[in-house]
Enzyme design. Structure first.
Site, PDB file in Angstrom:
ATOM      1  N   ARG A  26      29.115  28.316  41.495  1.00  0.00           N
ATOM      2  CA  ARG A  26      30.323  28.002  42.261  1.00  0.00           C
ATOM      3  C   ARG A  26      30.024  27.989  43.755  1.00  0.00           C
ATOM      4  NH1 ARG A  26      34.179  32.617  39.882  1.00  0.00           N
ATOM      5  NH2 ARG A  26      32.154  33.636  39.772  1.00  0.00           N
ATOM      6  N   LYS A  79      30.446  35.236  45.306  1.00  0.00           N
ATOM      7  CA  LYS A  79      30.042  36.550  44.793  1.00  0.00           C
ATOM      8  C   LYS A  79      29.641  37.477  45.940  1.00  0.00           C
ATOM      9  CE  LYS A  79      29.796  37.356  40.920  1.00  0.00           C
ATOM     10  NZ  LYS A  79      30.867  37.844  40.026  1.00  0.00           N
ATOM     11  N   TYR A 115      34.464  37.690  46.633  1.00  0.00           N
ATOM     12  CA  TYR A 115      34.610  38.764  45.647  1.00  0.00           C
ATOM     13  C   TYR A 115      33.606  39.856  45.996  1.00  0.00           C
ATOM     14  CZ  TYR A 115      37.293  35.703  42.486  1.00  0.00           C
ATOM     15  OH  TYR A 115      38.247  34.889  41.934  1.00  0.00           O
ATOM     16  N   HIS A 172      34.032  43.624  44.559  1.00  0.00           N
ATOM     17  CA  HIS A 172      33.971  44.636  43.474  1.00  0.00           C
ATOM     18  C   HIS A 172      33.181  45.868  43.910  1.00  0.00           C
ATOM     19  CE1 HIS A 172      35.969  42.056  40.606  1.00  0.00           C
ATOM     20  NE2 HIS A 172      35.173  41.068  40.978  1.00  0.00           N
ATOM     21  N   GLU A 232      39.345  40.120  45.271  1.00  0.00           N
ATOM     22  CA  GLU A 232      39.993  40.792  44.133  1.00  0.00           C
ATOM     23  C   GLU A 232      40.982  41.866  44.547  1.00  0.00           C
ATOM     24  OE1 GLU A 232      36.856  41.209  44.943  1.00  0.00           O
ATOM     25  OE2 GLU A 232      36.412  43.353  45.000  1.00  0.00           O
ATOM     26  N   SER A 272      41.017  34.344  35.487  1.00  0.00           N
ATOM     27  CA  SER A 272      41.527  34.804  34.187  1.00  0.00           C
ATOM     28  C   SER A 272      42.045  33.617  33.366  1.00  0.00           C
ATOM     29  CB  SER A 272      42.649  35.821  34.383  1.00  0.00           C
ATOM     30  OG  SER A 272      42.118  37.042  34.846  1.00  0.00           O
ATOM     31  N   VAL A 331      42.515  42.804  27.100  1.00  0.00           N
ATOM     32  CA  VAL A 331      43.365  43.871  27.654  1.00  0.00           C
ATOM     33  C   VAL A 331      42.899  44.239  29.059  1.00  0.00           C
ATOM     34  CG1 VAL A 331      43.934  44.891  25.427  1.00  0.00           C
ATOM     35  CG2 VAL A 331      41.939  45.701  26.673  1.00  0.00           C
ATOM     36  N   LEU A 332      43.823  44.773  29.818  1.00  0.00           N
ATOM     37  CA  LEU A 332      43.453  45.321  31.132  1.00  0.00           C
ATOM     38  C   LEU A 332      44.367  46.490  31.448  1.00  0.00           C
ATOM     39  CD1 LEU A 332      41.836  45.129  33.825  1.00  0.00           C
ATOM     40  CD2 LEU A 332      43.686  43.715  34.702  1.00  0.00           C
ATOM     41  N   VAL A 379      36.600  39.292  26.315  1.00  0.00           N
ATOM     42  CA  VAL A 379      36.719  38.851  27.716  1.00  0.00           C
ATOM     43  C   VAL A 379      36.775  40.070  28.644  1.00  0.00           C
ATOM     44  CG1 VAL A 379      38.012  37.369  29.301  1.00  0.00           C
ATOM     45  CG2 VAL A 379      38.016  36.851  26.867  1.00  0.00           C
ATOM     46  N   ALA A 380      37.287  41.164  28.135  1.00  0.00           N
ATOM     47  CA  ALA A 380      37.429  42.380  28.966  1.00  0.00           C
ATOM     48  C   ALA A 380      36.093  43.083  29.213  1.00  0.00           C
ATOM     49  CB  ALA A 380      38.421  43.340  28.304  1.00  0.00           C
ATOM     50  N   ILE A 381      35.005  42.418  28.872  1.00  0.00           N
ATOM     51  CA  ILE A 381      33.676  43.032  29.012  1.00  0.00           C
ATOM     52  C   ILE A 381      33.389  43.406  30.469  1.00  0.00           C
ATOM     53  CG2 ILE A 381      32.443  40.811  29.250  1.00  0.00           C
ATOM     54  CD1 ILE A 381      31.215  43.943  27.359  1.00  0.00           C
ATOM     55  N   ASP A 382      34.000  42.678  31.423  1.00  0.00           N
ATOM     56  CA  ASP A 382      33.726  43.027  32.827  1.00  0.00           C
ATOM     57  C   ASP A 382      34.338  44.381  33.191  1.00  0.00           C
ATOM     58  OD1 ASP A 382      36.300  42.021  32.687  1.00  0.00           O
ATOM     59  OD2 ASP A 382      36.222  41.097  34.660  1.00  0.00           O
ATOM     60  N   ALA A 436      30.009  38.218  30.832  1.00  0.00           N
ATOM     61  CA  ALA A 436      30.789  38.923  31.856  1.00  0.00           C
ATOM     62  C   ALA A 436      31.299  37.989  32.953  1.00  0.00           C
ATOM     63  CB  ALA A 436      29.943  40.038  32.462  1.00  0.00           C
ATOM     64  N   ASN A 437      30.664  36.820  33.113  1.00  0.00           N
ATOM     65  CA  ASN A 437      31.162  35.874  34.129  1.00  0.00           C
ATOM     66  C   ASN A 437      31.429  34.515  33.493  1.00  0.00           C
ATOM     67  OD1 ASN A 437      28.462  35.279  33.700  1.00  0.00           O
ATOM     68  ND2 ASN A 437      28.178  34.450  35.773  1.00  0.00           N
TER      69      ASN A 437
HETATM   70  N1  LIG Z   1      34.594  37.963  31.233  1.00  0.00           N
HETATM   71  C1  LIG Z   1      35.068  37.251  32.238  1.00  0.00           C
HETATM   72  O1  LIG Z   1      34.425  36.330  32.734  1.00  0.00           O
HETATM   73  C2  LIG Z   1      36.441  37.550  32.757  1.00  0.00           C
HETATM   74  C3  LIG Z   1      37.086  36.644  33.613  1.00  0.00           C
HETATM   75  C4  LIG Z   1      38.407  36.941  34.031  1.00  0.00           C
HETATM   76  C5  LIG Z   1      39.023  38.131  33.613  1.00  0.00           C
HETATM   77  N2  LIG Z   1      38.320  38.994  32.803  1.00  0.00           N
HETATM   78  C6  LIG Z   1      38.913  40.251  32.299  1.00  0.00           C
HETATM   79  O2  LIG Z   1      39.871  39.986  31.280  1.00  0.00           O
HETATM   80  C7  LIG Z   1      40.722  41.126  31.160  1.00  0.00           C
HETATM   81  C8  LIG Z   1      42.171  40.689  31.118  1.00  0.00           C
HETATM   82  O3  LIG Z   1      42.531  40.164  32.390  1.00  0.00           O
HETATM   83  P1  LIG Z   1      44.010  39.602  32.673  1.00  0.00           P
HETATM   84  O4  LIG Z   1      43.938  38.885  33.981  1.00  0.00           O
HETATM   85  O5  LIG Z   1      44.546  38.893  31.484  1.00  0.00           O
HETATM   86  O6  LIG Z   1      44.808  40.966  32.864  1.00  0.00           O
HETATM   87  P2  LIG Z   1      46.411  41.123  32.755  1.00  0.00           P
HETATM   88  O7  LIG Z   1      46.743  42.370  33.478  1.00  0.00           O
HETATM   89  O8  LIG Z   1      47.095  39.848  33.135  1.00  0.00           O
HETATM   90  O9  LIG Z   1      46.652  41.332  31.190  1.00  0.00           O
HETATM   91  C9  LIG Z   1      46.238  42.465  30.482  1.00  0.00           C
HETATM   92  C10 LIG Z   1      47.227  42.676  29.355  1.00  0.00           C
HETATM   93  O10 LIG Z   1      46.696  43.706  28.512  1.00  0.00           O
HETATM   94  C11 LIG Z   1      47.814  44.421  28.016  1.00  0.00           C
HETATM   95  N3  LIG Z   1      47.357  45.691  27.458  1.00  0.00           N
HETATM   96  C12 LIG Z   1      46.936  46.805  28.101  1.00  0.00           C
HETATM   97  N4  LIG Z   1      46.617  47.763  27.224  1.00  0.00           N
HETATM   98  C13 LIG Z   1      46.828  47.241  25.982  1.00  0.00           C
HETATM   99  C14 LIG Z   1      46.703  47.720  24.645  1.00  0.00           C
HETATM  100  N5  LIG Z   1      46.298  48.969  24.408  1.00  0.00           N
HETATM  101  N6  LIG Z   1      47.008  46.886  23.630  1.00  0.00           N
HETATM  102  C15 LIG Z   1      47.427  45.623  23.852  1.00  0.00           C
HETATM  103  N7  LIG Z   1      47.591  45.115  25.088  1.00  0.00           N
HETATM  104  C16 LIG Z   1      47.295  45.905  26.126  1.00  0.00           C
HETATM  105  C17 LIG Z   1      48.708  44.575  29.235  1.00  0.00           C
HETATM  106  O11 LIG Z   1      50.036  44.906  28.876  1.00  0.00           O
HETATM  107  C18 LIG Z   1      48.598  43.177  29.845  1.00  0.00           C
HETATM  108  O12 LIG Z   1      49.602  42.297  29.385  1.00  0.00           O
HETATM  109  C19 LIG Z   1      40.359  42.009  32.359  1.00  0.00           C
HETATM  110  O13 LIG Z   1      39.475  43.013  31.938  1.00  0.00           O
HETATM  111  C20 LIG Z   1      39.677  41.065  33.306  1.00  0.00           C
HETATM  112  O14 LIG Z   1      38.818  41.739  34.200  1.00  0.00           O
HETATM  113  C21 LIG Z   1      37.056  38.717  32.384  1.00  0.00           C
END
Ligand SMILES: NC(=O)c1ccc[n+]([C@@H]2O[C@H](COP(=O)([O-])OP(=O)(O)OC[C@H]3O[C@@H](n4cnc5c(N)ncnc54)[C@H](O)[C@@H]3O)[C@@H](O)[C@H]2O)c1
Length: 379
Positions: A15, A74, A93, A95, A117, A133, A238-239, A266-269, A298-299
């Site tokens: 990017r 980054k 970004y 972090h 962020e 996201s 989840v987050l 996706v939540a691996i980060d 992770a990205n």
């Molecule tokens: N891997 C990647 O490249 C990448 C890229 C972007 C985002 N992410 C990650 O993806 C994850 C989600 O991001 P987001 O923007 O959607 O966050 P968000 O806050 O919009 O959504 C998270 C959702 O998870 C729900 N939640 C929390 N605990 C829960 C549980 N125990 N059971 C069910 N639902 C639950 C929350 O209520 C919320 O609606 C984050 O960890 C973010 O860092 C990863």
């Protein structure tokens, strides 16, 4: 103001922080834009595209030395620490809570840094994280569908099937920005989609926008156990802000899942939401545990730089314009969203969570500004 755009040198990062369209907007406001040679190549923006809108192509030394405001995607990596300097404003970004060495390098250099962020609206939204996201969510559904193919080790199932054959089952855990976007694409592919969420208000909203096409279920340990056992693709989205992701998918649940089903975490980060998740790269995106294919890149947005770069500039540009027009001091006074983005200024660490994470001294931004530490950064 002289605005620099540096080339990303972190591996697998294609990017760039500004599109030619963004460069023209800044030039039209009377700013000088300097772009490092080749910075846009990975996103299909050749140097010529920047020159055509009035930007100047310069060397890596010149972009870091001459810019007053430096745009990146980054965080700086160790080989770039020596380029950090007082008087420069870095917008990228960062972090920092996960990177003590960089935090120290920023403080020691006296640079002013604003982290994408941590730019935050008054209703606690993170506008510069949201597009990534959206992209990761949409990619997650694609990745799930792709790795279900037999030659790739998957079950050998077409998610949307064809008339006369039952579609596949996608379970999304967490219905936020990632989860909603994953669901939209999975529905578009023709899959049956279930979202497991813990916020009833969020589920009401999801019902309004997605209608009866998805099944919405309250999250609990038992519900997740039952849902994943039924799924062809599970997407972890989840987050819990500021915390590691909860380990909702436990190791023993994998044994109940279908052989060669796909788990996209996706939540691996944030550490991942399965006990068996560990980060992977685009080069080797998947591995298998107990017969379940794990995709834990992770990205994820890095795989689609043409889309990600445009989506990023769309949201960063208004803030860049403000920083350029008003200088960092004027901009953070005028816009509390940007003020929340400031992590370091004039050698002071102004983001409390980062200070706590590393046991370092925290200075409130107002105190740092009152002390005039950033006078060198004003326009
Ligand atoms: N891997 C990647 O490249 C990448 C890229 C972007 C985002 N992410 C990650 O993806 C994850 C989600 O991001 P987001 O923007 O959607 O966050 P968000 O806050 O919009 O959504 C998270 C959702 O998870 C729900 N939640 C929390 N605990 C829960 C549980 N125990 N059971 C069910 N639902 C639950 C929350 O209520 C919320 O609606 C984050 O960890 C973010 O860092 C990863």
């Amino acid at each position: 103001m002289k605005i620099g755009v540096a080339k990303e040198i972190k591996s697998d990062e294609y990017r760039v922080a500004l599109t030619p369209a963004g460069a023209r907007e800044l030039a039209d406001r009377g700013h000088d834009v300097i772009v490092e040679h080749g910075a846009g190549e990975g996103s299909a923006f050749p140097d010529l595209a920047y020159e055509a809108v009035g930007a100047q192509i310069v060397s890596v030394d010149d972009v870091w030395n001459d810019a007053e405001l430096l745009l990146k995607v980054k965080e700086p990596i160790a080989s770039e620490y020596g380029r950090l300097r007082e008087g420069l404003v870095l917008f990228t970004y960062l972090h920092l809570a996960a990177d003590e060495d960089l935090t120290r390098a920023l403080i020691d250099s006296g640079i002013s840094s604003v982290a994408y962020e941590t730019v935050e609206t008054s209703n606690r939204a993170l506008p510069l994280l949201a597009p990534m996201s959206e992209i990761a969510g949409r990619l997650a559904a694609q990745a799930g569908a792709y790795f279900l193919e037999k030659p790739l080790g998957g079950r050998g199932l077409l998610l949307g099937a064809v008339p006369g054959v039952a579609p596949g089952q996608v379970v999304v855990i967490g219905g936020g920005m990632v989860g909603y976007n994953a669901a939209v694409i999975a529905l578009g592919l023709g899959a049956n989609v279930t979202i497991v969420e813990r916020s009833i208000d969020r589920m009401r909203h999801l019902e309004e926008v997605l209608g009866s096409r998805v099944t919405l279920l309250m999250s609990s340990s038992l519900q997740i156990e039952e849902s994943v056992a039924d799924a062809d693709v599970v997407i972890g989205a989840v987050l819990i802000p500021g915390a590691l992701a909860p380990k909702l998918v436990r190791r023993e649940m994998l044994a109940t899942m279908k052989e060669s089903s796909v788990f996209v975490d996706v939540a691996i980060d944030q550490g991942g939401c399965a006990e068996t998740s560990r980060p992977t790269t685009h080069d080797e995106p998947v591995y298998t545990v107990d017969g379940v294919i794990h995709y834990c890149v992770a990205n994820m947005p890095g795989a689609v730089p043409i889309t990600s770069t445009r989506a990023l500039t769309n949201v960063t540009l208004p803030y860049v314009e403000q920083l350029a027009d008003l200088g960092v001091l004027g901009a953070v006074r005028a816009n509390p969203e940007l003020a929340r983005g400031v992590n370091t200024i004039g050698g002071k660490l102004t983001y409390e969570a980062v200070a706590e994470a590393h046991g370092m001294e925290y200075t409130a931004l107002d105190d740092a500004l009152a002390a005039g530490v950033a006078s060198a950064s004003s326009p």
